[in-house]
Design a protein around this motif. Structure first.
Motif, PDB file in Angstrom:
ATOM      1  N   ILE A  92      37.880  23.791  37.355  1.00 26.72           N
ATOM      2  CA  ILE A  92      37.003  24.735  38.060  1.00 26.72           C
ATOM      3  C   ILE A  92      36.754  25.928  37.138  1.00 26.72           C
ATOM      4  N   PRO A  93      35.553  26.087  36.594  1.00 24.91           N
ATOM      5  CA  PRO A  93      35.301  27.186  35.652  1.00 24.91           C
ATOM      6  C   PRO A  93      35.630  28.558  36.229  1.00 24.91           C
ATOM      7  N   GLU A  94      35.439  28.730  37.528  1.00 30.48           N
ATOM      8  CA  GLU A  94      35.669  30.029  38.144  1.00 30.48           C
ATOM      9  C   GLU A  94      37.156  30.369  38.274  1.00 30.48           C
ATOM     10  N   LEU A  95      38.034  29.363  38.050  1.00 33.68           N
ATOM     11  CA  LEU A  95      39.472  29.567  38.245  1.00 33.68           C
ATOM     12  C   LEU A  95      40.309  29.365  36.991  1.00 33.68           C
ATOM     13  N   LYS A  96      39.859  28.533  36.083  1.00 37.04           N
ATOM     14  CA  LYS A  96      40.734  27.972  35.060  1.00 37.04           C
ATOM     15  C   LYS A  96      41.469  29.009  34.218  1.00 37.04           C
ATOM     16  N   SER A  97      40.894  30.183  34.010  1.00 39.04           N
ATOM     17  CA  SER A  97      41.552  31.174  33.168  1.00 39.04           C
ATOM     18  C   SER A  97      42.396  32.176  33.950  1.00 39.04           C
ATOM     19  N   GLU A  98      42.429  32.044  35.277  1.00 39.06           N
ATOM     20  CA  GLU A  98      43.123  33.060  36.075  1.00 39.06           C
ATOM     21  C   GLU A  98      44.075  32.507  37.122  1.00 39.06           C
ATOM     22  N   TRP A  99      43.955  31.224  37.487  1.00 39.34           N
ATOM     23  CA  TRP A  99      44.727  30.752  38.637  1.00 39.34           C
ATOM     24  C   TRP A  99      46.230  30.713  38.377  1.00 39.34           C
ATOM     25  N   ARG A 100      46.642  30.570  37.114  1.00 36.95           N
ATOM     26  CA  ARG A 100      48.076  30.481  36.813  1.00 36.95           C
ATOM     27  C   ARG A 100      48.832  31.761  37.161  1.00 36.95           C
ATOM     28  N   ALA A 101      48.129  32.875  37.191  1.00 37.54           N
ATOM     29  CA  ALA A 101      48.780  34.122  37.591  1.00 37.54           C
ATOM     30  C   ALA A 101      49.211  34.075  39.049  1.00 37.54           C
ATOM     31  N   LEU A 102      48.646  33.147  39.815  1.00 35.89           N
ATOM     32  CA  LEU A 102      49.002  33.006  41.228  1.00 35.89           C
ATOM     33  C   LEU A 102      49.789  31.736  41.494  1.00 35.89           C
ATOM     34  N   SER A 103      50.324  31.116  40.455  1.00 42.58           N
ATOM     35  CA  SER A 103      51.005  29.823  40.637  1.00 42.58           C
ATOM     36  C   SER A 103      52.221  29.936  41.535  1.00 42.58           C
ATOM     37  N   ASP A 104      52.878  31.101  41.544  1.00 42.95           N
ATOM     38  CA  ASP A 104      54.062  31.266  42.392  1.00 42.95           C
ATOM     39  C   ASP A 104      53.703  31.368  43.867  1.00 42.95           C
ATOM     40  N   THR A 105      52.440  31.722  44.146  1.00 44.77           N
ATOM     41  CA  THR A 105      52.003  31.860  45.541  1.00 44.77           C
ATOM     42  C   THR A 105      50.847  30.894  45.825  1.00 44.77           C
ATOM     43  N   LEU A 106      50.905  29.737  45.183  1.00 43.88           N
ATOM     44  CA  LEU A 106      49.800  28.785  45.297  1.00 43.88           C
ATOM     45  C   LEU A 106      49.636  28.254  46.713  1.00 43.88           C
ATOM     46  N   PHE A 107      50.749  28.146  47.447  1.00 46.07           N
ATOM     47  CA  PHE A 107      50.700  27.592  48.797  1.00 46.07           C
ATOM     48  C   PHE A 107      50.524  28.751  49.784  1.00 46.07           C
TER      49      PHE A 107
ATOM     50  N   GLY B 208      44.173  35.774  47.016  1.00 39.98           N
ATOM     51  CA  GLY B 208      45.393  34.985  46.991  1.00 39.98           C
ATOM     52  C   GLY B 208      45.204  33.488  47.009  1.00 39.98           C
ATOM     53  N   LEU B 209      44.026  32.985  46.589  1.00 44.35           N
ATOM     54  CA  LEU B 209      43.729  31.548  46.604  1.00 44.35           C
ATOM     55  C   LEU B 209      43.983  30.945  47.986  1.00 44.35           C
ATOM     56  N   ASP B 210      43.529  31.662  48.988  1.00 42.61           N
ATOM     57  CA  ASP B 210      43.708  31.241  50.372  1.00 42.61           C
ATOM     58  C   ASP B 210      42.451  30.501  50.824  1.00 42.61           C
ATOM     59  N   PHE B 211      42.590  29.195  51.137  1.00 40.62           N
ATOM     60  CA  PHE B 211      41.459  28.386  51.572  1.00 40.62           C
ATOM     61  C   PHE B 211      41.613  27.919  53.016  1.00 40.62           C
ATOM     62  N   HIS B 212      42.457  28.593  53.774  1.00 40.13           N
ATOM     63  CA  HIS B 212      42.564  28.239  55.188  1.00 40.13           C
ATOM     64  C   HIS B 212      41.202  28.434  55.858  1.00 40.13           C
ATOM     65  N   PRO B 213      40.826  27.571  56.804  1.00 35.40           N
ATOM     66  CA  PRO B 213      39.493  27.715  57.421  1.00 35.40           C
ATOM     67  C   PRO B 213      39.223  29.098  57.998  1.00 35.40           C
ATOM     68  N   MET B 214      40.249  29.729  58.578  1.00 34.44           N
ATOM     69  CA  MET B 214      40.032  31.063  59.122  1.00 34.44           C
ATOM     70  C   MET B 214      39.745  32.078  58.015  1.00 34.44           C
ATOM     71  N   SER B 215      40.376  31.899  56.872  1.00 34.70           N
ATOM     72  CA  SER B 215      40.116  32.791  55.736  1.00 34.70           C
ATOM     73  C   SER B 215      38.715  32.568  55.187  1.00 34.70           C
ATOM     74  N   VAL B 216      38.307  31.315  55.070  1.00 36.96           N
ATOM     75  CA  VAL B 216      36.948  31.021  54.611  1.00 36.96           C
ATOM     76  C   VAL B 216      35.926  31.624  55.569  1.00 36.96           C
ATOM     77  N   SER B 217      36.235  31.608  56.865  1.00 36.45           N
ATOM     78  CA  SER B 217      35.346  32.231  57.848  1.00 36.45           C
ATOM     79  C   SER B 217      35.192  33.723  57.576  1.00 36.45           C
ATOM     80  N   ARG B 218      36.270  34.371  57.164  1.00 33.79           N
ATOM     81  CA  ARG B 218      36.196  35.793  56.827  1.00 33.79           C
ATOM     82  C   ARG B 218      35.364  36.014  55.569  1.00 33.79           C
ATOM     83  N   TYR B 219      35.541  35.160  54.560  1.00 35.78           N
ATOM     84  CA  TYR B 219      34.789  35.332  53.310  1.00 35.78           C
ATOM     85  C   TYR B 219      33.285  35.315  53.586  1.00 35.78           C
ATOM     86  N   THR B 220      32.819  34.317  54.309  1.00 37.85           N
ATOM     87  CA  THR B 220      31.381  34.178  54.547  1.00 37.85           C
ATOM     88  C   THR B 220      30.855  35.248  55.494  1.00 37.85           C
TER      89      THR B 220
END
Length: 741
Positions: free
Chosen positions: A425-440, A569-581
């Motif tokens: 994912i180009p939008e993530l590849k250089s930054e997501w590892r900083a959140l690897s400890d809180t990936l879930f 926080g790489l949160d993709f829960h449906p309720m979180s996605v609802s907030r984003y949009t």
């Protein structure tokens, strides 16, 4: 002269009729429009003055005059008061009142996201763009036909300085014409519904009109319109009268629909321009940015895509719109992904009813990609993971049938690797590892996964002294679970991982993601034709459920969602996605379809619409597996055709531990797949779970007795046995096509 026999009442009536009217017209000059005046009615002062001459007028006249004066003053105040809430820069309130803002994109980036999606044909809707986006000009929409409106005469146009700021922005259709079609089985071939027309499209504006829960529409009525408009009421149409308003499926013609209109001078209604007299005004005024996060820099978006009707494509499959169904699975292969795949073969136009797929076919064959996470969600795959995955699939009675060469063109197994996927994912590849400890991260609730500790052996242990103790790994621990064995042993990590996986897969490869607790109920041809992104509604709440998710590969919407999720926080829960949009006013780009299309029982299970429920009526999701006795005649009597007919799929909401067919809990696919059936029966017998049909010495040679079967079959059992009978060659699929081996 009045007649001598007139009564006092008649005299007063004649006098009242001779009085002047209560109002009189005056003409006011219209600024900016010379030669035209506005006619306005005002109170007639002479009429009010004459009130004193009416009967008892001395007592009532002054009071009426006072009331009239107060009413006029109050009306003038209301009409001239400035509507403070209509300014385009007024901050909008997110639907999650009280939650902190998640917004990281400024207005210019939000405009570019909307413009990219519309120009790429991903907004085939007449719904307006929210005015808070602040578009200056109406975007040209290639996915909408023109409405044939010409430029308004100049004398009716407002002057340049007059700006409408109280309404949303409409897109301007410049795309191909639409022809809405009547789909029915032609007599005498009415035993089965016809396949959808290749390249047909579902008009979601019409679907929303008849199915939107916000508009108090019933699931029952929605399913009827979906049935009739899709031709699924084959030979059983009892409705009479014209049903043109219920036609929601159309095909696009090859020619453009502008008809020579000059849209360069067209003044849309309304057009929205921000009112900015001071060039130093903050362009993001009114936007509530996420705290302690900078605005995102200018987006780098790929070139826009070209919207082309299906009839104009050189090949039946559009490379920009691949027909891929994605599904994610962790743990041992069970009857749940098995039934999802079986329903896919039973409903979709896979071509397995043909000996060979024609080279000149005008139909795009869909594919089913089942992504396998080989171990616990937090584990790292080993180097031999691909080989091990296929060995496990071959050994599984539930998975092995789909490795048959007959299905190789439509069913594919893929190995999931979290690191590889996020790096893709180009939008993530250089930054997501900083959140690897809180990936879930699920809705802000983070499950910490400890890093693997290095094994240090005590010197005494090396010398043979048993002075060290070892801790045995608990396979039932949440971090080590592979699959959900019961409601108390739920694989929560895999669920959180799948929340992210669905967006990753759609953004990388395109297509539609489906949760593994999904069963197909009809061909999705016209859903593929509708090129907008969508999920569906969370029951009664105006939020998303992403159990069904459609997005385009590398889209601007995907970029928006991944960058926003990264900063939250790489949160993709449906309720979180609802907030984003909601915070970014991009809900229109991810259409929230009614749950009637994919989850028809949900409202009933939450005590809504129980006065007019659909068929079948489930008071809880468990009724699918354990149909109540009062309703248990329906599954066998009505069969597949009586199960939420009209819906595209059914979501049974987990119950991973409940077998579809308790009395025959194995793949029942006939002699061609006898080895898998034998292995499954013997495994049940070894585990002590054998029923009367499993207790013989050889489960295949011993004849099963009907008395060993359950008396009243549940809906889950009837659907499983229906799909299996198609693979055995004992019946055709839902469209009357017989499988060819």
């Amino acid at each position: 002269m009045l007649p001598t026999n007139s009564t006092v009442e008649e005299k007063e009536k004649l006098i009242r009729g001779a009085q002047p009217p209560w109002t009189k017209p005056i003409l006011l000059r219209i600024p900016g429009v010379p030669g035209r005046r506005l006619r306005v009615l005002v109170p007639n002062a002479s009429r009010l003055h004459q009130l004193r001459f009416l009967r008892n007028g001395r007592r009532r006249g002054p009071l009426l005059l006072c009331c009239a004066f107060v009413a006029v003053v109050f009306t003038i105040i209301i009409l001239t008061r400035k509507p403070h809430s209509q300014d385009w820069a007024q901050p909008w309130q997110p639907i999650h009142t009280g939650d902190p803002s998640t917004l990281i994109f400024g207005r210019e980036n939000l405009q570019r996201i909307w413009e990219w999606e519309i120009a790429s044909g991903h907004y085939p809707s007449r719904r307006s763009i929210p005015r808070q986006i602040g578009l200056k000009d109406p975007p040209l929409n290639p996915a909408l036909p023109a409405q044939g409106r010409k430029a308004a005469p100049s004398r009716y146009r407002p002057p340049p300085e007059v700006v409408t700021t109280s309404a949303d922005t409409d897109t301007l259709g410049v795309g191909p014409k639409r022809v809405y079609i009547d789909i029915q089985s032609a007599p005498p071939n009415v035993a089965y519904p016809p396949r959808p027309v290749p390249g047909s499209v579902a008009d979601m504006d019409i679907v929303m009109k008849y199915c939107d829960f916000n508009e108090n529409k019933y699931v029952r009525d929605c399913l009827e319109i979906l049935r009739l408009g899709g031709g699924l009421d084959n030979g059983m149409r009892v409705r009479r009268g014209s049903m043109d308003d219920w036609k929601y499926i159309y095909v696009e013609t090859a020619e453009n629909s502008t008809d020579g209109n000059d849209y360069s001078t067209h003044q849309p209604n309304p057009i929205h321009r921000p009112v900015t007299t001071d060039h130093g005004t903050d362009p993001n005024a009114g936007l509530e940015k996420k705290a302690e996060v900078d605005w995102e820099p200018q987006l780098r978006l790929p070139p826009t895509l070209q919207h082309r009707p299906s009839v104009s494509l050189p090949e039946p499959c559009d490379p920009e719109n691949p027909r891929i169904f994605h599904m994610f699975w962790t743990g041992p292969f069970t009857d749940k992904p098995y039934l999802a795949l079986m329903s896919f073969l039973f409903t979709q136009n896979t071509g397995i009813h043909l000996k060979d797929w024609p080279a000149d076919a005008r139909i795009c064959r869909p594919q089913f990609w089942l992504w396998i996470n080989p171990g616990p969600a937090a584990a790292v795959p080993n180097p031999s993971a691909m080989h091990d995955m296929y060995e496990q699939l071959k050994a599984s009675p539930w998975a092995a049938p789909f490795l048959h060469p007959r299905f190789k063109d439509v069913v594919q197994f893929k190995l999931w690797n979290t690191t590889e996927q996020l790096d893709g994912i180009p939008e993530l590849k250089s930054e997501w590892r900083a959140l690897s400890d809180t990936l879930f991260n699920s809705g802000g609730h983070i499950i910490n996964v400890p890093k693997k500790e290095e094994k240090v052996e005590d010197q005494a242990a090396a010398d043979g002294n048993s002075t060290t103790t070892t801790t045995k790994k608990d396979d039932n621990d949440m971090l080590n679970r592979t699959g959900s064995k019961s409601s108390s042993e739920y694989d929560r990590l895999s669920v959180i991982l799948s929340d992210m996986a669905r967006f990753v897969l759609c953004h990388r490869f395109g297509g539609v993601y489906l949760d593994a607790d999904t069963i197909f109920l009809r061909d999705w041809e016209e859903l593929w034709g509708w090129k907008g992104a969508f999920a569906y509604r969370w029951s009664r709440l105006p939020k998303y459920n992403t159990a069904v998710l459609r997005m385009h590969k590398g889209s601007a919407l995907g970029t928006f969602l991944f960058r926003t999720a990264l900063k939250n926080g790489l949160d993709f829960h449906p309720m979180s996605v609802s907030r984003y949009t909601a915070d970014a006013q991009t809900e229109g780009l991810l259409l929230r379809l009614p749950d009637a299309l994919f989850d028809s029982a949900w409202l009933n299970t939450e005590f809504y619409q129980r006065d007019r429920p659909p068929q079948p009526y489930f008071e809880e999701f468990a009724n699918f597996f354990d149909t109540p006795g009062r309703d248990s005649a329906a599954p066998q009597a009505l069969g597949f055709e009586g199960f939420f007919r009209g819906a595209y799929s059914y979501h049974f909401h987990n119950f991973w531990w409940k077998p579809f067919d308790p009395s025959r809990n194995w793949p029942d696919l006939g002699p061609r797949f006898a080895a898998g059936e034998r292995a499954a029966r013997e495994a049940l017998r070894a585990d002590g779970q054998a029923t009367g049909a499993d207790k013989g010495s050889d489960p295949l040679t011993d004849k099963d007795s009907v008395w060993d079967d359950k008396r009243d079959l549940d809906w889950s059992t009837v659907l499983k046995r229906t799909f299996e009978s198609y693979i055995r060659g004992e019946r055709p699929n839902m469209y009357g096509e017989w499988i060819q081996w």
